[in-house]
Design a protein around this motif. Structure first.
Motif, mmCIF file in Angstrom:
data_model
loop_
_atom_site.group_PDB
_atom_site.id
_atom_site.type_symbol
_atom_site.label_atom_id
_atom_site.label_comp_id
_atom_site.label_asym_id
_atom_site.label_seq_id
_atom_site.Cartn_x
_atom_site.Cartn_y
_atom_site.Cartn_z
ATOM 1 N N SER A 17 34.653 150.188 83.775
ATOM 2 C CA SER A 17 34.218 148.824 83.485
ATOM 3 C C SER A 17 33.008 148.448 84.334
ATOM 4 O O SER A 17 32.795 149.015 85.419
ATOM 5 C CB SER A 17 35.350 147.828 83.772
ATOM 6 O OG SER A 17 36.483 148.099 82.984
ATOM 7 N N LEU A 18 32.234 147.515 83.826
ATOM 8 C CA LEU A 18 31.113 146.944 84.555
ATOM 9 C C LEU A 18 30.980 145.480 84.161
ATOM 10 O O LEU A 18 31.321 145.107 83.035
ATOM 11 C CB LEU A 18 29.803 147.651 84.226
ATOM 12 C CG LEU A 18 29.423 148.927 84.965
ATOM 13 C CD1 LEU A 18 28.091 149.449 84.425
ATOM 14 C CD2 LEU A 18 29.335 148.696 86.461
ATOM 15 N N ARG A 19 30.444 144.682 85.080
ATOM 16 C CA ARG A 19 30.063 143.318 84.732
ATOM 17 C C ARG A 19 28.604 143.119 85.091
ATOM 18 O O ARG A 19 28.209 143.240 86.248
ATOM 19 C CB ARG A 19 30.922 142.274 85.442
ATOM 20 C CG ARG A 19 30.624 140.868 84.914
ATOM 21 C CD ARG A 19 31.516 139.809 85.489
ATOM 22 N NE ARG A 19 31.077 139.352 86.797
ATOM 23 C CZ ARG A 19 31.392 138.167 87.312
ATOM 24 N NH1 ARG A 19 32.154 137.328 86.613
ATOM 25 N NH2 ARG A 19 30.986 137.832 88.514
ATOM 26 N N LEU A 20 27.826 142.814 84.091
ATOM 27 C CA LEU A 20 26.409 142.527 84.279
ATOM 28 C C LEU A 20 26.218 141.024 84.420
ATOM 29 O O LEU A 20 26.915 140.243 83.774
ATOM 30 C CB LEU A 20 25.591 143.040 83.102
ATOM 31 C CG LEU A 20 25.759 144.515 82.738
ATOM 32 C CD1 LEU A 20 24.833 144.869 81.568
ATOM 33 C CD2 LEU A 20 25.477 145.407 83.924
ATOM 34 N N SER A 21 25.265 140.646 85.267
ATOM 35 C CA SER A 21 24.926 139.237 85.459
ATOM 36 C C SER A 21 23.458 139.014 85.126
ATOM 37 O O SER A 21 22.633 139.907 85.309
ATOM 38 C CB SER A 21 25.189 138.811 86.904
ATOM 39 O OG SER A 21 26.549 138.956 87.251
ATOM 40 N N PHE A 68 33.347 144.506 74.894
ATOM 41 C CA PHE A 68 32.418 143.700 75.700
ATOM 42 C C PHE A 68 32.701 142.219 75.466
ATOM 43 O O PHE A 68 33.000 141.806 74.342
ATOM 44 C CB PHE A 68 30.968 143.979 75.314
ATOM 45 C CG PHE A 68 30.424 145.312 75.761
ATOM 46 C CD1 PHE A 68 31.248 146.364 76.109
ATOM 47 C CD2 PHE A 68 29.047 145.510 75.810
ATOM 48 C CE1 PHE A 68 30.737 147.584 76.510
ATOM 49 C CE2 PHE A 68 28.519 146.729 76.204
ATOM 50 C CZ PHE A 68 29.365 147.773 76.545
ATOM 51 N N THR A 69 32.542 141.442 76.534
ATOM 52 C CA THR A 69 32.704 139.994 76.446
ATOM 53 C C THR A 69 31.502 139.319 77.091
ATOM 54 O O THR A 69 31.161 139.627 78.232
ATOM 55 C CB THR A 69 33.987 139.535 77.155
ATOM 56 O OG1 THR A 69 35.119 140.192 76.566
ATOM 57 C CG2 THR A 69 34.160 138.029 77.027
ATOM 58 N N ILE A 70 30.893 138.410 76.351
ATOM 59 C CA ILE A 70 29.776 137.643 76.892
ATOM 60 C C ILE A 70 30.283 136.268 77.306
ATOM 61 O O ILE A 70 31.164 135.689 76.653
ATOM 62 C CB ILE A 70 28.636 137.529 75.857
ATOM 63 C CG1 ILE A 70 27.394 136.910 76.479
ATOM 64 C CG2 ILE A 70 29.088 136.768 74.616
ATOM 65 C CD1 ILE A 70 26.162 136.966 75.574
ATOM 66 N N HIS A 84 34.366 146.840 79.063
ATOM 67 C CA HIS A 84 35.546 147.652 79.377
ATOM 68 C C HIS A 84 35.517 148.910 78.527
ATOM 69 O O HIS A 84 34.867 148.956 77.477
ATOM 70 C CB HIS A 84 36.829 146.872 79.081
ATOM 71 C CG HIS A 84 36.995 145.657 79.922
ATOM 72 N ND1 HIS A 84 37.289 145.690 81.262
ATOM 73 C CD2 HIS A 84 36.893 144.335 79.597
ATOM 74 C CE1 HIS A 84 37.389 144.455 81.728
ATOM 75 N NE2 HIS A 84 37.143 143.625 80.746
ATOM 76 N N ASN A 85 36.265 149.924 78.962
ATOM 77 C CA ASN A 85 36.368 151.178 78.205
ATOM 78 C C ASN A 85 34.982 151.681 77.801
ATOM 79 O O ASN A 85 34.718 151.971 76.629
ATOM 80 C CB ASN A 85 37.233 150.970 76.951
ATOM 81 C CG ASN A 85 37.572 152.269 76.257
ATOM 82 O OD1 ASN A 85 37.528 153.343 76.863
ATOM 83 N ND2 ASN A 85 37.888 152.182 74.975
#
Length: 123
Positions: A17-21, A68-70, A84-85
């Motif tokens: 997983s990653l979270r981009l900002s 993905f969630t925005i 995710h995944n």
């Protein structure tokens, strides 16, 4: 001066997983749609996800829709893309961009862009 700065990219194993900002400066986000796009080597830039002002509507391409969630936090002038995944096919430079009004799929309709953040998914 209107500016967008992405962060959060990096190397991740497949399935991770990653979270981009995306942080905005020089303007307020309230009236803008925010889009996330990506461009892999040798490929055209493609839309990944978009969120309308006030988060009234979000949309994502089929290849990421369940992964993905925005989201956005206008008080912090920040947008996020949570993935995710992750798969090797997700490897690309990810860009955020804004346009006044509502989401559009075409990158050409977005008026301001960040410099991008590299995401590399290892198989």
């Amino acid at each position: 001066q209107l500016q967008l700065v992405e962060s959060g990219g990096g190397l991740v194993q497949a399935g991770g997983s990653l979270r981009l900002s995306c942080v905005a400066s020089g303007f307020t986000l309230d009236d803008y749609a925010i889009g996330w796009f990506r461009q892999a080597p040798g490929k055209e830039r493609e839309s990944v996800s978009c969120i309308n002002p006030s988060a009234a509507l979000t949309m994502s391409v089929d290849s990421v829709k369940d992964r993905f969630t925005i989201s956005r936090d206008d008080a912090k002038k920040t947008a996020y893309l949570q993935g995710h995944n992750l798969k090797p096919d997700d490897t690309a430079v990810y860009y955020c961009a804004v346009r006044r009004g509502f989401c559009q799929q075409s990158p050409q309709s977005f008026t301001s862009w960040g410099q991008g953040t590299q995401v590399t998914v290892l198989s």
